[in-house]
Design an enzyme around this catalytic site. Structure first.
Site, short mmCIF file in Angstrom:
data_model
loop_
_atom_site.label_atom_id
_atom_site.label_comp_id
_atom_site.label_asym_id
_atom_site.label_seq_id
_atom_site.Cartn_x
_atom_site.Cartn_y
_atom_site.Cartn_z
N MET A 174 0.83 -1.21 0.00
CA MET A 174 0.00 0.00 0.00
C MET A 174 0.86 1.25 0.00
SD MET A 174 -1.19 0.59 3.93
CE MET A 174 -1.59 2.28 3.51
N CYS A 175 0.23 2.37 -0.41
CA CYS A 175 0.85 3.69 -0.34
C CYS A 175 -0.28 4.70 -0.11
CB CYS A 175 1.66 3.98 -1.59
SG CYS A 175 0.68 4.10 -3.10
N ARG A 176 -0.10 5.90 -0.58
CA ARG A 176 -1.11 6.95 -0.41
C ARG A 176 -2.30 6.71 -1.33
NH1 ARG A 176 -1.97 12.22 -2.75
NH2 ARG A 176 -3.13 13.52 -1.29
N GLY A 195 -2.12 4.26 -4.28
CA GLY A 195 -2.04 3.02 -5.05
C GLY A 195 -1.03 3.07 -6.18
N ILE A 247 -4.16 4.54 1.16
CA ILE A 247 -4.70 5.01 2.43
C ILE A 247 -5.78 6.07 2.22
CG2 ILE A 247 -3.03 6.85 2.93
CD1 ILE A 247 -2.98 5.58 5.87
#
Length: 104
Positions: free
Chosen positions: A61-63, A65, A90
């Site tokens: 995951m990241c901010r 995608g 997120i």
């Protein structure tokens, strides 16, 4: 590229599924808010492959995608076959699951 939605991730967590969550955002982003995954910033993902499981599902995951998709492709090139990207990152988690977390 395999993806999971934030609803699917929540179900995995709620059901106690055995998986690893890797957050590829930078340290300052992770410190602001996180989903209790292991923080390995994208720039170091190939250096720290020893921390990433090959034996169970791994959600990256990241901010939003995008960085996690890059990490997924880099790891797949190293032979990983057990990876999934968190769709929307997120930001999607905040929008759909937990509006109280801080995002920028």
């Amino acid at each position: 590229m395999k993806e999971v939605t934030v609803q699917e991730l929540k179900e995995m967590r709620d059901n106690g599924a055995d998986f690893q969550l890797i957050d590829v955002r930078e340290d300052f982003e992770y410190e602001m808010s996180n989903l209790a995954g292991q923080n390995i910033p994208l720039g170091g993902i190939l250096i720290e492959t020893d921390k990433i499981s090959k034996d169970k599902p791994v959600v990256i995951m990241c901010r939003s995608g995008k960085r996690s998709a890059v990490a997924l492709h880099q790891l797949e090139a190293q032979g990983y076959t057990n990876l999934a990207n968190l769709q929307g990152g997120i930001l999607a988690w905040q929008a759909e699951i937990d509006p109280t977390i801080t995002v920028y």
